[in-house]
Design an enzyme around this catalytic site. Structure first.
Site, PDB file in Angstrom:
ATOM      1  N   ASP A  15      23.415 115.513  85.299  1.00  0.00           N
ATOM      2  CA  ASP A  15      22.833 114.420  86.733  1.00  0.00           C
ATOM      3  C   ASP A  15      21.480 115.665  86.347  1.00  0.00           C
ATOM      4  O   ASP A  15      21.211 116.084  85.342  1.00  0.00           O
ATOM      5  CB  ASP A  15      22.762 115.781  87.703  1.00  0.00           C
ATOM      6  CG  ASP A  15      22.316 115.706  88.616  1.00  0.00           C
ATOM      7  OD1 ASP A  15      22.209 114.501  89.574  1.00  0.00           O
ATOM      8  OD2 ASP A  15      20.521 115.194  89.032  1.00  0.00           O
ATOM      9  N   ASN A  45      10.543 109.111  89.377  1.00  0.00           N
ATOM     10  CA  ASN A  45      10.271 107.335  90.076  1.00  0.00           C
ATOM     11  C   ASN A  45       8.815 107.828  90.781  1.00  0.00           C
ATOM     12  O   ASN A  45       7.994 106.774  90.892  1.00  0.00           O
ATOM     13  CB  ASN A  45      11.376 107.785  90.852  1.00  0.00           C
ATOM     14  CG  ASN A  45      12.630 107.034  89.944  1.00  0.00           C
ATOM     15  OD1 ASN A  45      12.473 106.176  89.360  1.00  0.00           O
ATOM     16  ND2 ASN A  45      13.628 106.858  90.810  1.00  0.00           N
ATOM     17  N   HIS A  62       9.872 103.083  89.361  1.00  0.00           N
ATOM     18  CA  HIS A  62      11.290 102.893  89.429  1.00  0.00           C
ATOM     19  C   HIS A  62      11.489 102.237  87.717  1.00  0.00           C
ATOM     20  O   HIS A  62      12.059 101.926  87.250  1.00  0.00           O
ATOM     21  CB  HIS A  62      11.195 102.252  90.577  1.00  0.00           C
ATOM     22  CG  HIS A  62      11.932 102.833  91.862  1.00  0.00           C
ATOM     23  ND1 HIS A  62      12.507 104.135  92.163  1.00  0.00           N
ATOM     24  CD2 HIS A  62      11.045 102.860  93.163  1.00  0.00           C
ATOM     25  CE1 HIS A  62      12.518 104.679  93.017  1.00  0.00           C
ATOM     26  NE2 HIS A  62      11.429 103.762  93.851  1.00  0.00           N
ATOM     27  N   ASP A  81      14.072 103.851  85.263  1.00  0.00           N
ATOM     28  CA  ASP A  81      15.311 102.473  84.746  1.00  0.00           C
ATOM     29  C   ASP A  81      15.251 102.984  83.395  1.00  0.00           C
ATOM     30  O   ASP A  81      16.291 103.497  82.876  1.00  0.00           O
ATOM     31  CB  ASP A  81      14.627 101.370  85.198  1.00  0.00           C
ATOM     32  CG  ASP A  81      15.266 101.267  86.782  1.00  0.00           C
ATOM     33  OD1 ASP A  81      15.665 102.323  87.670  1.00  0.00           O
ATOM     34  OD2 ASP A  81      15.009  99.990  87.212  1.00  0.00           O
ATOM     35  N   GLU A 111      21.242 109.236  89.596  1.00  0.00           N
ATOM     36  CA  GLU A 111      20.886 109.709  88.302  1.00  0.00           C
ATOM     37  C   GLU A 111      22.321 110.829  87.883  1.00  0.00           C
ATOM     38  O   GLU A 111      21.756 111.598  87.158  1.00  0.00           O
ATOM     39  CB  GLU A 111      19.385 110.524  88.534  1.00  0.00           C
ATOM     40  CG  GLU A 111      19.738 112.007  89.518  1.00  0.00           C
ATOM     41  CD  GLU A 111      19.699 111.465  90.815  1.00  0.00           C
ATOM     42  OE1 GLU A 111      19.104 112.091  91.682  1.00  0.00           O
ATOM     43  OE2 GLU A 111      19.763 110.019  91.066  1.00  0.00           O
TER      44      GLU A 111
END
Length: 284
Positions: free
Chosen positions: A129, A137, A142, A146, A172
């Protein structure tokens, strides 16, 4: 003019049918009937393959396949084969990162777990994680987030063995299946990957400085000599991941090995059997 009207009428028909089929298929899949299905065939006189391609592009009907009635069908069959391969790839891969998705992970994990138990081989699951990803973000947007996800996925994809399975199973959250690997070896492998990630910077935007990311990892291992469900092994990895998060992040935590006690007991039994064979006595 009449042909244009026919094309528009066909496009409208396909659009309505697609809506109906989507609703029906969603209902059927919820009833565990995913293995059932039919192939729909409808002749469209006068429609050319070029016009059909224009309709599928404008109406996003990419899963609809077509064959010409009068032309040589071979080129179209080749195109259909390519489309089917692309659709199969899409059902098993995450569209953003290109790694396997949750659906593929569930399939491969069940297969590898069954193999490990059948052969009594070790199998380790690494749950990964990204640390503080929400901050990325919120701070940069975003689009940058990404690119970070893509970069992290690439680091692990490039570092794993060819037969390991790496997948994105959440926003994530990633997972790595390590067949034939015990806990100590898995920890060594994952620590090496962590170090690679710690020294990697991601250039996500000309307006943003290179970004470095860390991850937390939870490891769960089975030795394959005792039945354990995929859900249970995943839960053990999740608990270990939670410990890594609450202990400061950017680290690895290991779950207790569920079949370790049985391994120890079996080793004692075998030791007693050998002693009896050679001496005629056994330990009490």
């Amino acid at each position: 003019m009449d042909q244009d009207k026919d094309i528009l009428r066909l496009a409208d028909e396909l659009s309505q049918l697609r809506t109906i089929l989507r609703d029906v298929c969603t209902h059927e899949s919820s009833d565990d009937n995913e293995d059932t299905g039919i192939l729909l065939v409808r002749p469209c006189a006068g429609l050319t393959m070029e016009e059909w391609k224009r309709i599928t592009t404008s109406m996003h009907l990419h899963q609809w396949l077509a064959l010409p009635l009068s032309e040589n069908p071979l080129p179209s069959l080749t195109s259909i084969q390519k489309t089917l391969e692309e659709l199969a790839y899409q059902t098993e891969h995450d569209p953003l990162t290109g790694v396997h998705n949750r659906r593929a992970f569930d399939t491969f994990f069940a297969m590898e777990l069954e193999r490990a138990q059948r052969l009594e081989n070790s199998l380790t699951l690494a749950l990964i994680d990204l640390d503080d990803f929400k901050r990325i973000n919120d701070t940069y947007g975003h689009a940058v987030g990404d690119k970070v996800l893509m970069g992290v996925a690439d680091v692990f994809s490039q570092s794993k063995r060819s037969y390991d399975i790496f997948a994105r199973i959440g926003g994530e959250e990633f997972v790595l299946i390590l067949p034939g690997v015990g806990m100590l070896q898995a920890e060594t492998i994952m620590e090496r990957m962590l170090e690679t990630l710690r020294t990697t910077s991601f250039n996500c935007s000309a307006q943003v400085d290179p970004i470095q990311m860390t991850v937390s990892i939870g490891l769960a291992t089975t030795k394959g000599n005792q039945p354990i469900s995929a859900a249970m092994l995943l839960e053990l990895a999740d608990k270990a991941l939670y410990q890594a998060k609450t202990s400061g992040k950017n680290q690895i935590r290991k779950a207790p090995i569920p079949d370790l006690n049985r391994t120890a007991k079996r080793s004692v039994v075998r030791s007693n059997e050998k002693q009896f064979l050679f001496t005629g006595t056994s330990k009490g």
